[in-house]
Design a protein around this motif. Structure first.
Motif, PDB file in Angstrom:
ATOM      1  N   ASP A 104       5.693  -7.262  10.331  1.00  0.00           N
ATOM      2  CA  ASP A 104       6.583  -6.403   9.229  1.00  0.00           C
ATOM      3  C   ASP A 104       6.920  -7.486   8.163  1.00  0.00           C
ATOM      4  OD1 ASP A 104       7.823  -4.576   8.002  1.00  0.00           O
ATOM      5  OD2 ASP A 104       9.702  -4.523   9.161  1.00  0.00           O
ATOM      6  N   PRO A 105       6.174  -7.673   7.178  1.00  0.00           N
ATOM      7  CA  PRO A 105       6.471  -8.317   6.110  1.00  0.00           C
ATOM      8  C   PRO A 105       7.710  -8.228   5.456  1.00  0.00           C
ATOM      9  CG  PRO A 105       4.580  -6.752   5.520  1.00  0.00           C
ATOM     10  CD  PRO A 105       5.326  -6.421   6.877  1.00  0.00           C
ATOM     11  N   MET A 107      10.784  -8.572   3.078  1.00  0.00           N
ATOM     12  CA  MET A 107      10.959  -9.211   1.701  1.00  0.00           C
ATOM     13  C   MET A 107      12.472  -8.925   0.996  1.00  0.00           C
ATOM     14  SD  MET A 107       7.202  -8.878   0.065  1.00  0.00           S
ATOM     15  CE  MET A 107       6.071 -10.165  -0.005  1.00  0.00           C
ATOM     16  N   ARG A 114      17.127 -10.164  -1.223  1.00  0.00           N
ATOM     17  CA  ARG A 114      15.931 -10.807  -0.962  1.00  0.00           C
ATOM     18  C   ARG A 114      16.011 -11.465   0.560  1.00  0.00           C
ATOM     19  NH1 ARG A 114      11.282 -11.537  -3.962  1.00  0.00           N
ATOM     20  NH2 ARG A 114      10.147 -12.662  -2.461  1.00  0.00           N
ATOM     21  N   VAL A 121       5.612 -16.531   0.298  1.00  0.00           N
ATOM     22  CA  VAL A 121       4.826 -15.170   0.542  1.00  0.00           C
ATOM     23  C   VAL A 121       3.511 -15.619   0.678  1.00  0.00           C
ATOM     24  CG1 VAL A 121       4.151 -13.254  -0.975  1.00  0.00           C
ATOM     25  CG2 VAL A 121       6.421 -13.679  -1.139  1.00  0.00           C
ATOM     26  N   PRO A 137       3.847  -3.310   5.712  1.00  0.00           N
ATOM     27  CA  PRO A 137       4.704  -3.034   4.496  1.00  0.00           C
ATOM     28  C   PRO A 137       5.046  -1.707   4.129  1.00  0.00           C
ATOM     29  CG  PRO A 137       2.242  -3.017   4.006  1.00  0.00           C
ATOM     30  CD  PRO A 137       2.248  -3.121   5.527  1.00  0.00           C
ATOM     31  N   ASN A 138       6.329  -1.760   3.317  1.00  0.00           N
ATOM     32  CA  ASN A 138       6.711  -0.453   2.768  1.00  0.00           C
ATOM     33  C   ASN A 138       6.025  -0.619   1.357  1.00  0.00           C
ATOM     34  OD1 ASN A 138       8.204  -2.180   1.163  1.00  0.00           O
ATOM     35  ND2 ASN A 138      10.168  -1.965   2.184  1.00  0.00           N
ATOM     36  N   GLU A 141       6.725  -3.524  -0.875  1.00  0.00           N
ATOM     37  CA  GLU A 141       6.131  -4.799  -0.132  1.00  0.00           C
ATOM     38  C   GLU A 141       4.526  -4.787  -0.548  1.00  0.00           C
ATOM     39  OE1 GLU A 141       9.526  -5.150   3.231  1.00  0.00           O
ATOM     40  OE2 GLU A 141       7.893  -4.332   3.807  1.00  0.00           O
ATOM     41  N   LEU A 145       2.751  -7.906  -2.509  1.00  0.00           N
ATOM     42  CA  LEU A 145       1.678  -8.855  -1.514  1.00  0.00           C
ATOM     43  C   LEU A 145       0.262  -8.698  -2.473  1.00  0.00           C
ATOM     44  CD1 LEU A 145       2.500  -7.244   1.799  1.00  0.00           C
ATOM     45  CD2 LEU A 145       2.855  -9.753   1.137  1.00  0.00           C
TER      46      LEU A 145
END
Ligand code: ADP
Ligand code: MP5
Length: 265
Positions: A104-105, A107, A114, A121, A137-138, A141, A145
């Motif tokens: 799950d990235p 951020m 943050r 990143v 990612p949502n 995100e 990315l």
């Protein structure tokens, strides 16, 4: 055999996201949970007031302690805080080679704070994406990315998912929680297949920890031996019920947590 999942993530002192959400999700789904903590956050439902990263060498020590003893069926990675932590996680996972890794990235918290250093990143993309069975990612995100604007149509979401897949992970789930339609649609891109997973959008502000809990639920399914599409479908159904039950709780004054144990009370 007892299914075991390991979460490598940050602690949320208010208990709704991070490690705490991950362990609750594993437990709610019948999977034994272990944890390697990357950072402590001083956090509540209204925001993050402090971040205290764990030294990278101690993240390694936790990962090694877990894998040298427990038979880990799947790993979930959440908040990784900084570049040295990412390097330690990548090295540890290469050494222990778990069967499934859900990344799950993370951020930014739901509150807007943050949680990943901006300069980390690139390390996330180059060191962890190639190890991941799935990244989740949502919408913001996915855009960050790719250095692109946030997708504004379903077709854009799917295209961004395909461009993320080309970065080297095995599958991508772009989550639609930050969208605006009557349905919250997530896109699973796996190989040449693209599957839209829709659920009614629930009118609640209690969405703290939705992403953490969904990725952990997917890891739980994989640890139990489910195929990726089945694990994602089951996790989506479960998180939808957890969000629908969130307003049964009255926790905090901001974005409250979802109800991980909605099946039990
Ligand atoms: N209001 C909502 N109603 C129904 N599902 C939601 C809602 N908000 C988020 N979800 C679902 O919760 C999961 C987490 O998505 P999202 O909130 O976008 O992630 P994150 O917590 O990483 O920002 C996804 O399956 C998404 O579709
Ligand atoms: C320690 C920690 N990790 C992750 C999140 C993201 O939470 P969400 O699931 O709401 O995106 C968070 N708020 N805190």
């Amino acid at each position: 055999m007892t299914p075991v999942a390991l979460t490598i993530a940050g602690s949320d002192s208010s208990g709704g996201a991070g490690i705490q959400a991950d362990l609750k999700s594993f437990a709610a789904l019948g999977v034994y949970g272990a944890s390697a903590i990357t950072a402590l956050t001083a956090q509540n439902t209204t925001g993050v007031s402090g971040i205290h990263p764990v030294p990278a060498s101690f993240v390694t020590a936790q990962i090694d302690a877990v894998f040298s003893d427990l038979d880990v069926g799947a790993v979930k990675i959440g908040m990784v805080a900084q570049a040295e932590t990412i390097a330690a996680i990548a090295d540890g996972l290469k050494r222990w080679a778990p069967r499934h890794i859900v990344l799950d990235p993370v951020m930014v918290a739901t509150s807007g704070d943050r949680l990943l250093a901006a300069e980390a990143v690139d390390a996330l993309k180059t060191k962890l994406f190639p190890l991941a069975s799935l990244i989740t990612p949502n919408l913001p995100e996915a855009a960050a990315l790719l250095n692109e604007p946030v997708a504004s149509s379903e077709a854009d979401v799917e295209q961004q998912g395909k461009r993320l897949l080309a970065m080297g992970c095995r599958a991508v789930l772009v989550k639609g929680g930050h969208g605006h339609g009557a349905e919250s649609i997530d896109y699973l891109i796996e190989g040449a297949r693209s599957i839209a997973l829709a659920a009614p959008r629930i009118a609640t502000s209690n969405t703290h920890g939705t992403g953490c809990s969904l990725s952990s639920a997917i890891a739980a399914g994989l640890a139990k031996g489910e195929a990726m599409e089945t694990a994602v479908r089951n996790a989506k159904a479960w998180i939808s019920d957890a969000i629908a039950a969130a307003d049964r709780f009255a926790v905090g004054r901001g974005h409250g947590p979802v109800h991980h144990f909605h099946k039990y009370y």
